[in-house]
Write a protein that holds these residues in place. Sequence first.
Motif, PDB file in Angstrom:
ATOM      1  N   VAL A   7      -7.316   6.604   8.465  1.00  0.00           N
ATOM      2  CA  VAL A   7      -7.911   7.916   8.711  1.00  0.00           C
ATOM      3  C   VAL A   7      -6.959   8.802   9.539  1.00  0.00           C
ATOM      4  O   VAL A   7      -7.308   9.319  10.592  1.00  0.00           O
ATOM      5  CB  VAL A   7      -9.298   7.815   9.391  1.00  0.00           C
ATOM      6  N   VAL A   8      -5.738   8.908   9.040  1.00  0.00           N
ATOM      7  CA  VAL A   8      -4.727   9.798   9.619  1.00  0.00           C
ATOM      8  C   VAL A   8      -4.035  10.512   8.464  1.00  0.00           C
ATOM      9  O   VAL A   8      -4.250  10.192   7.298  1.00  0.00           O
ATOM     10  CB  VAL A   8      -3.691   9.034  10.477  1.00  0.00           C
ATOM     11  N   SER A   9      -3.186  11.468   8.790  1.00  0.00           N
ATOM     12  CA  SER A   9      -2.505  12.217   7.739  1.00  0.00           C
ATOM     13  C   SER A   9      -1.358  11.403   7.140  1.00  0.00           C
ATOM     14  O   SER A   9      -0.833  10.478   7.767  1.00  0.00           O
ATOM     15  CB  SER A   9      -1.964  13.544   8.276  1.00  0.00           C
ATOM     16  N   GLU A  10      -0.969  11.772   5.938  1.00  0.00           N
ATOM     17  CA  GLU A  10       0.164  11.131   5.273  1.00  0.00           C
ATOM     18  C   GLU A  10       1.438  11.358   6.073  1.00  0.00           C
ATOM     19  O   GLU A  10       2.296  10.474   6.153  1.00  0.00           O
ATOM     20  CB  GLU A  10       0.313  11.676   3.857  1.00  0.00           C
ATOM     21  N   SER A  11       1.554  12.523   6.677  1.00  0.00           N
ATOM     22  CA  SER A  11       2.717  12.835   7.505  1.00  0.00           C
ATOM     23  C   SER A  11       2.829  11.869   8.678  1.00  0.00           C
ATOM     24  O   SER A  11       3.928  11.424   9.027  1.00  0.00           O
ATOM     25  CB  SER A  11       2.616  14.274   8.007  1.00  0.00           C
ATOM     26  N   HIS A  68       5.556   7.352  11.393  1.00  0.00           N
ATOM     27  CA  HIS A  68       5.490   6.018  11.998  1.00  0.00           C
ATOM     28  C   HIS A  68       6.346   5.025  11.214  1.00  0.00           C
ATOM     29  O   HIS A  68       7.013   4.175  11.808  1.00  0.00           O
ATOM     30  CB  HIS A  68       4.046   5.531  12.098  1.00  0.00           C
ATOM     31  N   THR A  69       6.320   5.132   9.902  1.00  0.00           N
ATOM     32  CA  THR A  69       7.124   4.238   9.071  1.00  0.00           C
ATOM     33  C   THR A  69       8.610   4.420   9.373  1.00  0.00           C
ATOM     34  O   THR A  69       9.337   3.446   9.544  1.00  0.00           O
ATOM     35  CB  THR A  69       6.840   4.481   7.576  1.00  0.00           C
ATOM     36  N   ARG A  70       9.058   5.679   9.459  1.00  0.00           N
ATOM     37  CA  ARG A  70      10.467   5.947   9.783  1.00  0.00           C
ATOM     38  C   ARG A  70      10.828   5.354  11.142  1.00  0.00           C
ATOM     39  O   ARG A  70      11.897   4.754  11.300  1.00  0.00           O
ATOM     40  CB  ARG A  70      10.742   7.450   9.793  1.00  0.00           C
ATOM     41  N   ARG A  71       9.958   5.503  12.105  1.00  0.00           N
ATOM     42  CA  ARG A  71      10.240   4.991  13.456  1.00  0.00           C
ATOM     43  C   ARG A  71      10.260   3.468  13.489  1.00  0.00           C
ATOM     44  O   ARG A  71      11.073   2.863  14.179  1.00  0.00           O
ATOM     45  CB  ARG A  71       9.233   5.550  14.444  1.00  0.00           C
ATOM     46  N   ILE A  72       9.349   2.848  12.763  1.00  0.00           N
ATOM     47  CA  ILE A  72       9.329   1.383  12.686  1.00  0.00           C
ATOM     48  C   ILE A  72      10.615   0.889  12.034  1.00  0.00           C
ATOM     49  O   ILE A  72      11.254  -0.046  12.531  1.00  0.00           O
ATOM     50  CB  ILE A  72       8.090   0.891  11.909  1.00  0.00           C
ATOM     51  N   TYR A  73      11.017   1.499  10.927  1.00  0.00           N
ATOM     52  CA  TYR A  73      12.257   1.112  10.246  1.00  0.00           C
ATOM     53  C   TYR A  73      13.448   1.267  11.187  1.00  0.00           C
ATOM     54  O   TYR A  73      14.318   0.396  11.241  1.00  0.00           O
ATOM     55  CB  TYR A  73      12.473   1.956   8.999  1.00  0.00           C
ATOM     56  N   ALA A  74      13.497   2.352  11.946  1.00  0.00           N
ATOM     57  CA  ALA A  74      14.613   2.595  12.863  1.00  0.00           C
ATOM     58  C   ALA A  74      14.655   1.527  13.960  1.00  0.00           C
ATOM     59  O   ALA A  74      15.722   0.988  14.270  1.00  0.00           O
ATOM     60  CB  ALA A  74      14.501   3.985  13.474  1.00  0.00           C
ATOM     61  N   LYS A  75      13.506   1.212  14.528  1.00  0.00           N
ATOM     62  CA  LYS A  75      13.465   0.222  15.603  1.00  0.00           C
ATOM     63  C   LYS A  75      13.832  -1.170  15.104  1.00  0.00           C
ATOM     64  O   LYS A  75      14.413  -1.966  15.845  1.00  0.00           O
ATOM     65  CB  LYS A  75      12.091   0.196  16.260  1.00  0.00           C
ATOM     66  N   LEU A  76      13.483  -1.474  13.868  1.00  0.00           N
ATOM     67  CA  LEU A  76      13.795  -2.782  13.300  1.00  0.00           C
ATOM     68  C   LEU A  76      15.165  -2.793  12.619  1.00  0.00           C
ATOM     69  O   LEU A  76      15.601  -3.831  12.135  1.00  0.00           O
ATOM     70  CB  LEU A  76      12.713  -3.187  12.296  1.00  0.00           C
ATOM     71  N   ASN A 124       0.832  -1.201   0.000  1.00  0.00           N
ATOM     72  CA  ASN A 124       0.000   0.000   0.000  1.00  0.00           C
ATOM     73  C   ASN A 124       0.867   1.250   0.000  1.00  0.00           C
ATOM     74  O   ASN A 124       1.934   1.278   0.617  1.00  0.00           O
ATOM     75  CB  ASN A 124      -0.915   0.020   1.224  1.00  0.00           C
ATOM     76  N   THR A 125       0.393   2.284  -0.651  1.00  0.00           N
ATOM     77  CA  THR A 125       1.099   3.555  -0.668  1.00  0.00           C
ATOM     78  C   THR A 125       0.820   4.318   0.618  1.00  0.00           C
ATOM     79  O   THR A 125      -0.108   3.993   1.366  1.00  0.00           O
ATOM     80  CB  THR A 125       0.639   4.424  -1.859  1.00  0.00           C
ATOM     81  N   VAL A 126       1.616   5.336   0.854  1.00  0.00           N
ATOM     82  CA  VAL A 126       1.409   6.197   2.021  1.00  0.00           C
ATOM     83  C   VAL A 126       0.008   6.796   1.973  1.00  0.00           C
ATOM     84  O   VAL A 126      -0.699   6.835   2.984  1.00  0.00           O
ATOM     85  CB  VAL A 126       2.484   7.306   2.078  1.00  0.00           C
ATOM     86  N   VAL A 127      -0.401   7.245   0.807  1.00  0.00           N
ATOM     87  CA  VAL A 127      -1.727   7.851   0.649  1.00  0.00           C
ATOM     88  C   VAL A 127      -2.822   6.846   1.011  1.00  0.00           C
ATOM     89  O   VAL A 127      -3.753   7.163   1.751  1.00  0.00           O
ATOM     90  CB  VAL A 127      -1.922   8.375  -0.794  1.00  0.00           C
TER      91      VAL A 127
END
Length: 51
Positions: free
Chosen positions: A19-23, A28-36, A9-12
Motif C-alpha cells: 500500500v505504497v506508490s510504485e515510485s 527502495h529497490t534502488r537503495r537496497i541494490y546499492a547497499k548490497l 513480484n512486479t513493482v505494481v
Amino acid sequence: MVELVARGNTVVRIAEILVVSESTIRTHTRRIYAKLDVHKKQELLDLLEQM
C-alpha cells in the motif's frame, strides 16, 4: 520487500501489497541494490542463495 522482489513480484504488485506508490518501491529497490552492491535481479537472487 527483498523477499517480494525475490519471489518475482512486479513493482505494481509490491506497491499494492505494501500500500505504497510504485515510485516508493522503485526508490527502495534502488537503495537496497546499492547497499548490497548488486546491479541486477539475478545478482540479488544469487546473493540471497549464498546466505
